[in-house]
Design an enzyme around this catalytic site. Structure first.
Site, PDB file in Angstrom:
ATOM      1  N   GLY A  38       3.676   6.348   8.219  1.00  0.00           N
ATOM      2  CA  GLY A  38       4.942   6.525   7.667  1.00  0.00           C
ATOM      3  C   GLY A  38       6.006   5.354   8.191  1.00  0.00           C
ATOM      4  N   ASN A  39       5.445   4.678   9.290  1.00  0.00           N
ATOM      5  CA  ASN A  39       6.185   3.344   9.567  1.00  0.00           C
ATOM      6  C   ASN A  39       5.699   2.218   8.621  1.00  0.00           C
ATOM      7  OD1 ASN A  39       6.145   4.453  12.975  1.00  0.00           O
ATOM      8  ND2 ASN A  39       7.816   3.188  12.210  1.00  0.00           N
ATOM      9  N   SER A  40       4.726   2.263   7.731  1.00  0.00           N
ATOM     10  CA  SER A  40       4.488   1.216   7.030  1.00  0.00           C
ATOM     11  C   SER A  40       5.680   0.759   6.058  1.00  0.00           C
ATOM     12  CB  SER A  40       3.459   1.853   5.679  1.00  0.00           C
ATOM     13  OG  SER A  40       2.298   1.477   6.170  1.00  0.00           O
ATOM     14  N   HIS A  89       0.794  -1.126   0.036  1.00  0.00           N
ATOM     15  CA  HIS A  89      -0.011  -0.001   0.041  1.00  0.00           C
ATOM     16  C   HIS A  89       0.794   1.303  -0.069  1.00  0.00           C
ATOM     17  CE1 HIS A  89       0.307  -0.030   4.403  1.00  0.00           C
ATOM     18  NE2 HIS A  89       0.360   1.166   4.432  1.00  0.00           N
ATOM     19  N   GLY A  97     -11.032 -23.645  -0.394  1.00  0.00           N
ATOM     20  CA  GLY A  97     -12.326 -23.364  -1.184  1.00  0.00           C
ATOM     21  C   GLY A  97     -13.547 -23.569  -0.136  1.00  0.00           C
ATOM     22  N   ASP A 146      -0.045  -7.542   1.172  1.00  0.00           N
ATOM     23  CA  ASP A 146       0.443  -6.168   1.614  1.00  0.00           C
ATOM     24  C   ASP A 146       2.000  -6.211   1.370  1.00  0.00           C
ATOM     25  OD1 ASP A 146       0.124  -3.451   1.653  1.00  0.00           O
ATOM     26  OD2 ASP A 146      -0.184  -3.576   3.945  1.00  0.00           O
TER      27      ASP A 146
END
Length: 385
Positions: free
Chosen positions: A219-221, A113, A277, A143
């Site tokens: 901002g730590n992402s 992201h 599934g 992610d």
């Protein structure tokens, strides 16, 4: 795997937009799964917080992404907004996150992201050297994204991964990142819980997330979460908050998932995920008799055309409500996978996610009080199921 996730508290992706408005509350995250506490917590380790920061900071980088407003407005980006109202020019916006070096070839890992929809990505190292980066591959389902820079070996300081499966509640941890453009910010805390589930940018579940009280903010992402031996055990990705700021509840994608997915991204540019599934739901042992079924993981629904369907797994035909919770009845209940007992839907999802499409799993299922063993070939999970 098809999943049925109930609503929980508000959570935010940690990519920071260069704007003054707060990101809206738009996604739901952690489950109420019981943390695994049988391992011994590591509260001392071999290094101090200062030593970890000194040794690791050269391998931690700031990531700046530029994207057009239209390229970052799709449904996939909604759980992880960068905020609004700012940007570098008409029709463009800028976002900032964190990443870290994983090898001497110039590969860097961060959150998907952080770079989603980016037309340009730059990476700034500890010595302030800045390089243009190319996106090697990205995976919304976990992610995660891998970048590459053409930087001299003297600049590249790969960080070492640890084993996230050995992480225990109470372990000391250290986070390094660039919240609000404050480079090389170091915070510390403990592992608050393990085995959490958080929602990915495409609204699927990321299993075995690590919950921590170490202060992390926008901002730590994409930044590393270390154990006290100085090894990366996770990538900080989300916070749970009512107002968008740190409230001591943060989540990191486990390092074992990071290593598996980044290896695929580097090799193929994409990552594939196994699909059983079914829609699973936990039947607690304490309620199994009342529900009239076996304890384990009930098969709520079966997706047609999947391995579960081909193996003849039976979906629930009814339900019973206890204390406001609806439990499926009349279908199969999975009690073990490959000889390992499974008590919760979270456990089952984690087992499936640890395998590859095409793998075959032996499941023990109970139907109408009778136990049988079935073999299921895992399919490939789409980006929406």
């Amino acid at each position: 795997m098809l999943v049925g996730a109930g609503a929980a508290a508000v959570a935010y992706g940690l990519g920071a937009h260069r704007a003054t408005t707060a990101s809206p509350a738009v996604s739901t995250q952690a489950t109420t799964s019981t943390p695994t506490t049988t391992r011994t917590a590591n509260t001392s380790g071999t290094l101090t917080v200062g030593q970890i920061a000194k040794d690791a900071s050269p391998g931690v980088v700031e990531i700046d992404s530029t994207m057009s407003s239209s390229s970052h407005s799709g449904s996939g980006s909604q759980p992880f907004p960068f905020g609004g109202g700012g940007g570098s020019g008409a029709g463009t916006s800028e976002a900032e996150g964190t990443g870290f070096v994983i090898d001497t070839a110039g590969h860097i890992v961060t959150n998907e992201h952080v770079i989603q929809g980016a037309s340009s990505v730059t990476v700034t190292f500890d010595d302030s050297a800045t390089y243009k980066a190319t996106v090697v591959g990205s995976d919304e389902s976990t992610d995660l994204a891998v970048l590459k820079v053409n930087a001299p070996a003297s600049v590249l300081h790969p960080l070492q991964f640890g084993d996230s499966s050995s992480v225990a509640v109470g372990d000391g941890v250290v986070a390094i990142g660039d919240p609000y453009q404050l480079d090389d910010t170091v915070t510390s805390g403990i592992v608050s819980a393990v085995g959490r589930e958080i929602t990915s940018p495409n609204n699927l579940l990321i299993v075995n997330a690590i919950q921590t009280d170490a202060a992390i903010n926008h901002g730590n992402s994409g930044g590393p979460l270390f154990n006290l031996d100085g090894k990366v055990i996770g990538i900080t990705a989300q916070i749970q908050s009512q107002g968008g700021g740190n409230e001591g509840i943060g989540f990191a994608i486990p390092s074992n998932t990071v290593q598996q997915v980044t290896s695929e991204l580097i090799q193929n540019g994409t990552a594939k995920h196994a699909l059983l599934g079914i829609t699973p739901q936990t039947i607690p042992a304490s309620l199994a008799t009342t529900i009239g079924d076996a304890a384990g993981v009930a098969v709520g629904k079966v997706q047609s055309g999947t391995g579960a369907s081909s193996a003849g797994l039976k979906a629930a035909t009814g339900s019973v409500t206890i204390a406001g919770v609806q439990y499926p009845t009349g279908g199969d209940v999975i009690t073990s996978v490959e000889g390992t007992a499974v008590a919760t839907a979270e456990q089952l999802r984690a087992i499936v996610d640890s395998h590859q499409p095409g793998d075959s799993l032996k499941l023990v299922v109970v139907r109408g009080g009778q136990s049988r063993t079935v073999s299921v070939t895992l399919g490939t999970r789409s980006t929406t199921s």
